[in-house]
Design a protein around this motif. Structure first.
Motif, PDB file in Angstrom:
ATOM      1  N   SER A   1      12.147   8.386  71.392  1.00 62.24           N
ATOM      2  CA  SER A   1      11.336   7.572  70.487  1.00 62.24           C
ATOM      3  C   SER A   1      11.419   8.108  69.062  1.00 62.24           C
TER       4      SER A   1
ATOM      5  N   ILE B   1      13.050   6.493  65.517  1.00 55.20           N
ATOM      6  CA  ILE B   1      12.279   6.336  64.282  1.00 55.20           C
ATOM      7  C   ILE B   1      13.005   7.017  63.124  1.00 55.20           C
TER       8      ILE B   1
ATOM      9  N   ASN C   1      16.155   5.030  62.189  1.00 55.50           N
ATOM     10  CA  ASN C   1      15.880   3.752  61.525  1.00 55.50           C
ATOM     11  C   ASN C   1      15.449   3.944  60.079  1.00 55.50           C
ATOM     12  N   ASP C   2      14.669   5.005  59.811  1.00 56.38           N
ATOM     13  CA  ASP C   2      14.142   5.211  58.464  1.00 56.38           C
ATOM     14  C   ASP C   2      14.970   6.199  57.651  1.00 56.38           C
TER      15      ASP C   2
ATOM     16  N   GLU D   1       3.585   6.110  68.668  1.00 55.03           N
ATOM     17  CA  GLU D   1       4.823   5.620  68.068  1.00 55.03           C
ATOM     18  C   GLU D   1       4.530   4.802  66.819  1.00 55.03           C
ATOM     19  N   ARG D   2       3.471   3.986  66.871  1.00 55.39           N
ATOM     20  CA  ARG D   2       3.106   3.186  65.701  1.00 55.39           C
ATOM     21  C   ARG D   2       2.720   4.093  64.538  1.00 55.39           C
TER      22      ARG D   2
ATOM     23  N   ARG E   1       5.861   5.794  63.164  1.00 54.76           N
ATOM     24  CA  ARG E   1       6.684   4.874  62.386  1.00 54.76           C
ATOM     25  C   ARG E   1       6.093   4.648  61.005  1.00 54.76           C
TER      26      ARG E   1
ATOM     27  N   LYS F   1       7.876   5.896  57.327  1.00 57.77           N
ATOM     28  CA  LYS F   1       8.143   5.074  56.145  1.00 57.77           C
ATOM     29  C   LYS F   1       7.607   5.750  54.893  1.00 57.77           C
TER      30      LYS F   1
END
Length: 1004
Positions: free
Chosen positions: A318, A322, A325-326, A352-353, A356, A360
């Protein structure tokens, strides 16, 4: 016998802690004070200059550096570089001979290595492609070296940085000799079987204390060679952590090495170790950690590495996703998780939220961060140290450095009024220090402290620099929102919204479109989160307004990413408003906003966001479908969820996959309730059970409970259509499972909804089994649910709970002849009808009209009140205006049965053949959609009602054919009840058939 402890060292730097038990333990103080001299030997091999195979850049560098390290640690070392097969074998043979009598022997090998047939082979520099045909002569098997060392050396360590790639063509096979059978060569890397086999042999030597074999990469995976002229990631990690960890247990060091390589290669390479040491092994005499600033960073880094080693595989995957992706370092994402500590959410999806969202912010920080331009050397030094600490994942150390920098700023504060130019420079410098501190607190998830520092930074620069002032005010806005979101602090969200208004003024003053859009988005998120927690629409409407401003200001052409984020924010706010409304317009608008974001979130470039949006679209279509009579929106929702599952794969994002599976199950369940047959409902059950493979109670308890609740609803719908109560009992068990986690203290609304579902299921079981205890339990559960469900907050659910309560009270009143309970049931139905109106939710209105008719019918029968029966007929006919055969065939059939029965009761009491014929027509209509194979119990009930009506009609008209048809219907019903397991009704049916036979005989 107590364990014997002994320890020794040579050259002052090698320890071996000996324990006679299998487990590991700390060495005793006495052993540490009286070490015994030990002898360690090491052979270091670096093969890179291959004549016929791909050359490797760094093995010689790696070997030289490792040899120097081991020499410094007190080992007797030999360096062997670029050896052909003859010299490599000779060096290994000499080393085995010289190692006899040593306490520890280490072999480090850097170069090509392959695995075939469970054996790992070192590849000499003169190996050609045909070396595989006579591997016994051209290559060197690792197991033979280890076995020979085990004969004379208590501890053997083999470190293989030899998995860099497979230099032989794909599909190659290896033969020990030309005449032997070939075995496939692994595609890449060395193999697990080799290590396991060697270690099992070590136990045969009574004086052997164990063997360690370290691999630079996992079995079957290739490792990296590193940048030219440097060291491989594996060698670099060994050098970093062994040389400065004197006195650290060897297994702990190797875990640090493994995680260091993992982080430095962004998760591509993960070393692996196979060992069966029966003693603790230490390199060097214990020394205290360096007390300087650099040592502080290193110490925290090492603790982070050990923390990473304890993580579950799904957590690694996980966080890797993340970070990838970022575009942020793995070090940073793992450091943030470590900073959360015990405050990390127990729900992996929520964690996870949070991660994430934080990632960012880290991406923004890393993009914007610049070194301080301070004139103060100490502040410059502390700033650089903080940056270094962040790079190493040492967030706590970074915070301490910046706290010291802030102390220096405070000390300098009194001298900031000397000149206007100096004042501005110093104020900006002070603001930068506070902002840097705030950014670091953000990494540690201490968002309130971050917000305080951003506010201080803003205070320093507000007079001097509008751009910096906006940056710091926006930082305060983001930090307050994060704290409010994560900690459920609504006051922090209100402060964030206020900061957003100030930030907008600054953005407009600067005239920067990007600043303005970011402010809209950040403030809009605060509006949305606060509005999602409140019954009032105001903040959700503000979120919509702000999102639209962001869309208008950014435009798709100017900033695609911001435009898509604004569309997503708009969709979220509209979705929540739509769920609270009986209309579908806001849900349709939400779906349109989500679809617009797909112009940016393409499947090719951003597959996970693409899948997220499709899941969100599915949510809005599902909510809309619940308000519609057909299945069009529900079918579209299913398509959206299935699209999301094309990218939400279980092996990559298991919890997102499971959440979307759960959502798909909801759609299948809703469609199944509206269609003939049980296939769709059965699919829903299977889909929920798939979701529960990842939504485990130990992992995501509330998500597990949610899916258990949904499973209960679906099993309840299946059980309603079946005879008996077996499936209904499964539904009740699922609801009770959900209540294990859905407690009133934790999630009061979900607790109430689950009790409502359980209460309805208990009513159905009690009604079928005529079980008074189950019926009372149903009333108790439904009464309890209404303690949290209220008409103001969630009117629809409150009304449906009243409907279910009315059903339970009606059944008790019917069974016990209790008109007081029947009156309470009628009142509950009237309460429900105050919310469930025909214009808002026509099918729910029709359902309650049908149920109200049942109460009026039962009351009329008990009181002998034909007026109540006439009111029941009116209620049933009201229901049938919406319960049409083409829209909801099963519900239409149910109400036709109820209408027919009631018409029959009035027709019988008044001797009205016209009413009896209407009753027969209604009951025959019911049987058109109540076939025995689909709903056997409902079919049997309707059959007996038809039989009784035809009996009365036959008697009144003197028509034996009609009376015989009535007898046949009753006989069929008896067979249906008996087949469904209701043998207790046999006596009733037997007596009824006897009576009808007598009436037929008399008429003949």
């Amino acid at each position: 016998m107590s364990p014997e402890n002994r320890a020794g060292h040579f050259g002052g730097l090698l320890w071996l802690a000996v324990l006679l038990v299998a487990g590991l333990a700390a060495i005793s103080g006495q052993a540490a004070e009286n070490p015994k001299q030990l002898r360690g030997v090491a052979l270091v091999i670096g093969n890179g200059d291959y004549a016929h195979l791909p050359a490797l850049t760094n093995p010689e560098n790696d070997a030289r550096a490792i040899e120097n390290l081991l020499d410094d640690l007190g080992f007797e070392t030999e360096l062997s570089s670029d050896r052909d097969a003859r010299r490599l074998r000779r060096d290994l043979e000499y080393f085995v001979e010289d190692a006899a009598g040593a306490d520890v022997a280490i072999v480090y090998y850097a170069g090509h290595g392959i695995e075939a047939g469970g054996e790992n082979w070192l590849v000499p520099v003169d190996a050609e492609l045909d070396a595989l045909d006579i591997a016994g002569k051209k290559l060197v098997p690792v197991s033979s070296v280890v076995e020979r060392l085990q004969q004379t050396v208590p501890v053997v360590i083999m470190l293989l940085d030899a998995c860099r790639d497979n230099p032989f063509p794909p599909g190659s096979v290896l033969k020990f000799e030309e005449s032997s059978e070939g075995v496939p060569v692994s595609v890449a890397g060395l193999g697990e079987m080799r290590g396991a086999r060697v270690l099992s042999r070590a136990d045969k030597q009574a004086d052997n204390l164990g063997t360690v074999i370290g691999f630079a990469a996992e079995p079957g995976r290739a490792a990296l060679d590193g940048q030219a002229g440097e060291n491989s990631p594996y060698a670099a990690a060994i050098l970093r952590h062994i040389e400065t960890l004197a006195g650290q247990e060897f297994g702990t060091v190797m875990r640090m090495v493994a995680e260091e390589v993992y982080l430095k290669t962004s998760g591509v390479q993960r070393p692996w170790i196979n060992e069966n040491l029966r003693r603790l092994l230490y390199f060097g005499v214990p020394v205290s950690q360096p007390a300087d600033d650099a040592g502080e960073i290193v110490a925290e880094r090492r603790q982070l590495l050990l923390t990473i080693a304890t993580l579950e595989e799904y957590q690694r995957r996980s966080l890797e996703t993340i970070a990838s992706n970022d575009g942020i370092p793995l070090d940073a994402i793992f450091a943030m998780l470590s900073a959360l500590g015990e405050d990390a959410p127990s729900d992996p999806l929520e964690l996870e939220r949070v991660m994430r969202s934080q990632a960012k912010r880290v991406k923004e920080i890393l993009a914007d961060r610049e070194a301080l331009t301070s004139t103060d050397p100490e502040i410059q030094k502390l700033s650089r140290l903080a940056d270094k600490a962040i790079e190493e994942g040492a967030i706590k150390s970074a915070i301490r450095f910046l706290e010291r920098a802030k102390e220096n700023i405070t000390a300098l504060d009194s001298s900031l009024d000397r000149t206007e130019a100096e004042l501005k420079a110093r104020r900006i410098e002070a603001g930068e220090v506070y902002a840097k501190s705030a950014e670091t607190y953000e990494l540690a998830f201490e968002h309130l402290k971050a917000a305080e520092d951003y506010a201080r930074a803003y205070g320093q620069v507000a007079r001097w620099d509008d751009r910096l002032a906006w940056q710091y005010k926006n930082g305060e806005l983001v930090s307050l929102t994060e704290h409010g979101d994560y900690n459920g602090d609504n006051d922090a969200l209100k402060r964030a919204i206020a900061a957003g208004y100030e930030a907008k003024v600054l953005a407009e003053r600067v005239g920067d479109r990007d600043y303005l859009v970011k402010t809209y988005l950040n403030q809009g998120f605060a509006f949305w989160r606060l509005g999602s927690r409140e019954a009032d629409r105001k903040n959700l409407e503000n979120a919509i307004k702000t999102a639209k401003e962001a869309i208008r200001t950014s435009s798709l052409e100017q900033n695609r990413q911001q435009w898509a984020e604004a569309q997503n924010l708009l969709g979220l706010a509209l979705w929540i408003l739509g769920e609270r409304s009986s209309e579908t317009i806001e849900l349709e608008q939400a779906a349109a906003a989500y679809r617009a974001s797909l112009e940016v979130y393409s499947r090719a470039d951003d597959p996970l966001n693409w899948a997220m949006v499709h899941n969100n679209i599915g949510n809005t279509l599902f909510a809309a479908g619940l308000r519609e009579t057909g299945t069009e929106s529900l079918e579209q929702a299913a398509l959206s969820y299935r699209a999301a599952l094309e990218e939400y794969r279980r092996e990559d994002v298991p919890l997102d996959w499971a959440a979307t599976k759960n959502n798909l199950g909801n759609v299948l369940q809703s469609m199944g309730e509206r269609l003939h047959g049980d296939e769709m409902l059965q699919q829903a059950v299977e889909t929920y059970r798939e979701a529960l493979l990842e939504r485990r109670k130990d992992l995501v308890p509330l998500d597990w409970a949610q899916t258990q609740y949904n499973l209960g609803i679906t099993l309840q719908a299946l059980g309603y259509r079946e005879g008996g109560t077996e499936t209904l009992e499964l539904a009740a068990a699922a609801y009770r499972n959900a209540l294990q986690e859905r407690t009133r203290e934790r999630v009061p609304l979900e607790w109430a909804l689950t009790l409502k579902g359980l209460g309805r299921t208990l009513w159905m079981i009690g009604e079928r089994n005529e079980d008074a205890d189950k019926l009372e339990q149903a009333v108790e559960a439904l009464d309890a649910s209404l303690q949290e469900l209220n008409a103001e907050r969630i009117p629809m659910e409150w009304a449906l709970a009243n409907n279910d309560l009315g059903l339970a009270l009606w059944t008790i009143g019917s069974n016990e002849g209790d008109t007081a309970r029947l009156q309470m049931a009628a009142e509950a139905f009237h309460e429900a009808l105050g919310v469930l109106t025909r214009d808002r939710v026509p099918l729910d209105w029709a359902m309650v009209q049908n149920n109200l008719g049942n109460v009026l019918l039962t009351t009329g029968e008990l009181e002998g009140d034909t007026g109540k029966l006439q009111q029941a007929i009116t209620a049933y006919r009201n229901a049938l205006t919406e319960r049409t055969r083409d829209r909801v065939p099963l519900d239409w059939a149910l109400t036709q049965n109820n209408l027919g029965y009631t018409l029959g009761q009035i027709g019988k009491s008044e001797g009205d053949t016209g009413l009896l014929r209407q009753a027969a027509t209604a009951l025959e209509n019911s049987l058109l959609e109540n076939p025995r194979e689909s709903v056997p119990l409902e079919w049997a009930r309707t059959k007996v009602n038809l039989g009784l009506v035809l009996r009365e009609l036959g008697k009144l008209t003197g028509d034996t054919d009609i009376l015989s048809a009535g007898r046949h219907a009753v006989s069929e019903s008896w067979d249906g009840y008996h087949s469904a397991g209701y043998e207790e009704h046999d006596e009733y049916f037997s007596g009824l058939i006897t009576e009808i036979d007598a009436e037929l005989e008399k008429m003949r």
